[in-house]
Write a protein that holds these residues in place. Sequence first.
Motif, mmCIF file in Angstrom:
data_model
loop_
_atom_site.group_PDB
_atom_site.id
_atom_site.type_symbol
_atom_site.label_atom_id
_atom_site.label_comp_id
_atom_site.label_asym_id
_atom_site.label_seq_id
_atom_site.Cartn_x
_atom_site.Cartn_y
_atom_site.Cartn_z
ATOM 1 N N ARG A 37 0.967 -0.851 -0.077
ATOM 2 C CA ARG A 37 -0.192 -0.129 -0.090
ATOM 3 C C ARG A 37 0.977 1.078 0.034
ATOM 4 O O ARG A 37 0.386 2.473 -0.496
ATOM 5 C CB ARG A 37 -0.671 -0.090 1.154
ATOM 6 C CG ARG A 37 -2.127 -1.180 0.753
ATOM 7 C CD ARG A 37 -2.962 -0.313 1.992
ATOM 8 N NE ARG A 37 -3.829 -1.716 2.779
ATOM 9 C CZ ARG A 37 -3.147 -1.973 3.705
ATOM 10 N NH1 ARG A 37 -2.622 -2.098 4.715
ATOM 11 N NH2 ARG A 37 -3.898 -3.242 4.076
ATOM 12 N N LEU A 40 1.983 1.550 -3.438
ATOM 13 C CA LEU A 40 1.555 2.160 -4.169
ATOM 14 C C LEU A 40 0.983 4.344 -3.892
ATOM 15 O O LEU A 40 1.365 4.127 -5.178
ATOM 16 C CB LEU A 40 -0.048 1.903 -3.970
ATOM 17 C CG LEU A 40 -0.099 0.368 -4.914
ATOM 18 C CD1 LEU A 40 -1.663 -0.376 -4.135
ATOM 19 C CD2 LEU A 40 -0.749 0.490 -6.084
ATOM 20 N N LEU A 43 4.476 5.503 -5.440
ATOM 21 C CA LEU A 43 3.471 5.372 -7.177
ATOM 22 C C LEU A 43 2.969 6.702 -7.346
ATOM 23 O O LEU A 43 3.550 7.573 -8.540
ATOM 24 C CB LEU A 43 3.095 4.190 -7.453
ATOM 25 C CG LEU A 43 3.472 4.439 -8.905
ATOM 26 C CD1 LEU A 43 4.579 4.463 -9.889
ATOM 27 C CD2 LEU A 43 2.550 2.786 -9.457
ATOM 28 N N ARG A 44 1.956 6.848 -6.709
ATOM 29 C CA ARG A 44 0.693 7.422 -7.153
ATOM 30 C C ARG A 44 1.330 9.197 -6.673
ATOM 31 O O ARG A 44 1.011 10.603 -7.590
ATOM 32 C CB ARG A 44 -0.579 7.577 -5.851
ATOM 33 C CG ARG A 44 -1.902 8.783 -6.683
ATOM 34 C CD ARG A 44 -2.159 8.654 -7.979
ATOM 35 N NE ARG A 44 -3.326 9.499 -7.985
ATOM 36 C CZ ARG A 44 -3.515 9.443 -9.449
ATOM 37 N NH1 ARG A 44 -3.597 8.601 -10.612
ATOM 38 N NH2 ARG A 44 -5.093 10.623 -9.143
ATOM 39 N N TYR A 47 3.830 10.077 -9.784
ATOM 40 C CA TYR A 47 2.608 10.356 -10.655
ATOM 41 C C TYR A 47 2.183 11.311 -11.542
ATOM 42 O O TYR A 47 2.236 12.635 -11.690
ATOM 43 C CB TYR A 47 2.165 9.152 -11.084
ATOM 44 C CG TYR A 47 0.791 9.547 -12.457
ATOM 45 C CD1 TYR A 47 1.284 9.168 -13.543
ATOM 46 C CD2 TYR A 47 -0.219 9.650 -12.309
ATOM 47 C CE1 TYR A 47 0.803 9.340 -14.415
ATOM 48 C CE2 TYR A 47 -1.371 10.571 -13.022
ATOM 49 C CZ TYR A 47 -0.803 10.055 -14.482
ATOM 50 O OH TYR A 47 -1.678 10.229 -15.573
ATOM 51 N N TYR A 57 3.091 4.940 -14.934
ATOM 52 C CA TYR A 57 2.392 4.544 -14.051
ATOM 53 C C TYR A 57 1.401 3.361 -14.126
ATOM 54 O O TYR A 57 1.196 2.337 -12.581
ATOM 55 C CB TYR A 57 1.839 5.688 -13.666
ATOM 56 C CG TYR A 57 0.940 6.049 -12.641
ATOM 57 C CD1 TYR A 57 1.147 5.635 -11.239
ATOM 58 C CD2 TYR A 57 -0.777 5.648 -12.818
ATOM 59 C CE1 TYR A 57 0.106 5.703 -10.481
ATOM 60 C CE2 TYR A 57 -1.487 5.669 -11.907
ATOM 61 C CZ TYR A 57 -1.373 5.210 -10.623
ATOM 62 O OH TYR A 57 -2.703 5.626 -9.994
ATOM 63 N N THR A 58 0.496 3.128 -14.822
ATOM 64 C CA THR A 58 0.019 2.053 -14.893
ATOM 65 C C THR A 58 0.040 0.784 -15.379
ATOM 66 O O THR A 58 -0.037 -0.009 -14.675
ATOM 67 C CB THR A 58 -1.291 2.135 -16.279
ATOM 68 O OG1 THR A 58 -1.529 3.343 -16.668
ATOM 69 C CG2 THR A 58 -1.837 1.101 -17.084
ATOM 70 N N GLU A 61 1.086 0.258 -11.236
ATOM 71 C CA GLU A 61 0.147 0.162 -10.271
ATOM 72 C C GLU A 61 -0.649 -0.951 -10.341
ATOM 73 O O GLU A 61 -0.997 -2.010 -9.514
ATOM 74 C CB GLU A 61 -0.932 1.616 -10.881
ATOM 75 C CG GLU A 61 -2.014 1.234 -10.111
ATOM 76 C CD GLU A 61 -3.299 1.887 -10.196
ATOM 77 O OE1 GLU A 61 -3.812 2.512 -8.891
ATOM 78 O OE2 GLU A 61 -3.541 2.384 -11.454
ATOM 79 N N VAL A 65 -0.819 -4.106 -7.332
ATOM 80 C CA VAL A 65 -2.602 -4.155 -7.408
ATOM 81 C C VAL A 65 -2.375 -6.140 -7.856
ATOM 82 O O VAL A 65 -3.000 -6.362 -6.693
ATOM 83 C CB VAL A 65 -3.549 -3.705 -7.935
ATOM 84 C CG1 VAL A 65 -4.627 -4.192 -7.630
ATOM 85 C CG2 VAL A 65 -3.631 -2.185 -7.818
#
Length: 85
Positions: A37, A40, A43-44, A47, A57-58, A61, A65
């Motif tokens: 988490r 994540l 990473l966000r 981005y 990013y995609t 991610e 996930v």
Amino acid sequence: MLLFDDLAMAPLWGVVKILRHVYEHAAKELTDEDTVRRQLVELRLQYEMDEVDEQTYTELEADLVARLREIRLAKLAELEDAPDE
């Protein structure tokens, strides 16, 4: 003779102990929901600050996930396999 063998093998046992510790730490890191988490969220943020492009990013991610899903499924399977107390 036995003392000599123990002294000669001491460095090897030290390396084995260190490698075991690294392995345990890495395994914990890979199976810890909080770590994934946190990755994540990081990473966000990357981005949003344009440090990572949308395609990267995609992809990252999706990997994170998927890893989170695997961790949760493994924990669920572990709970189902545990004997009732």
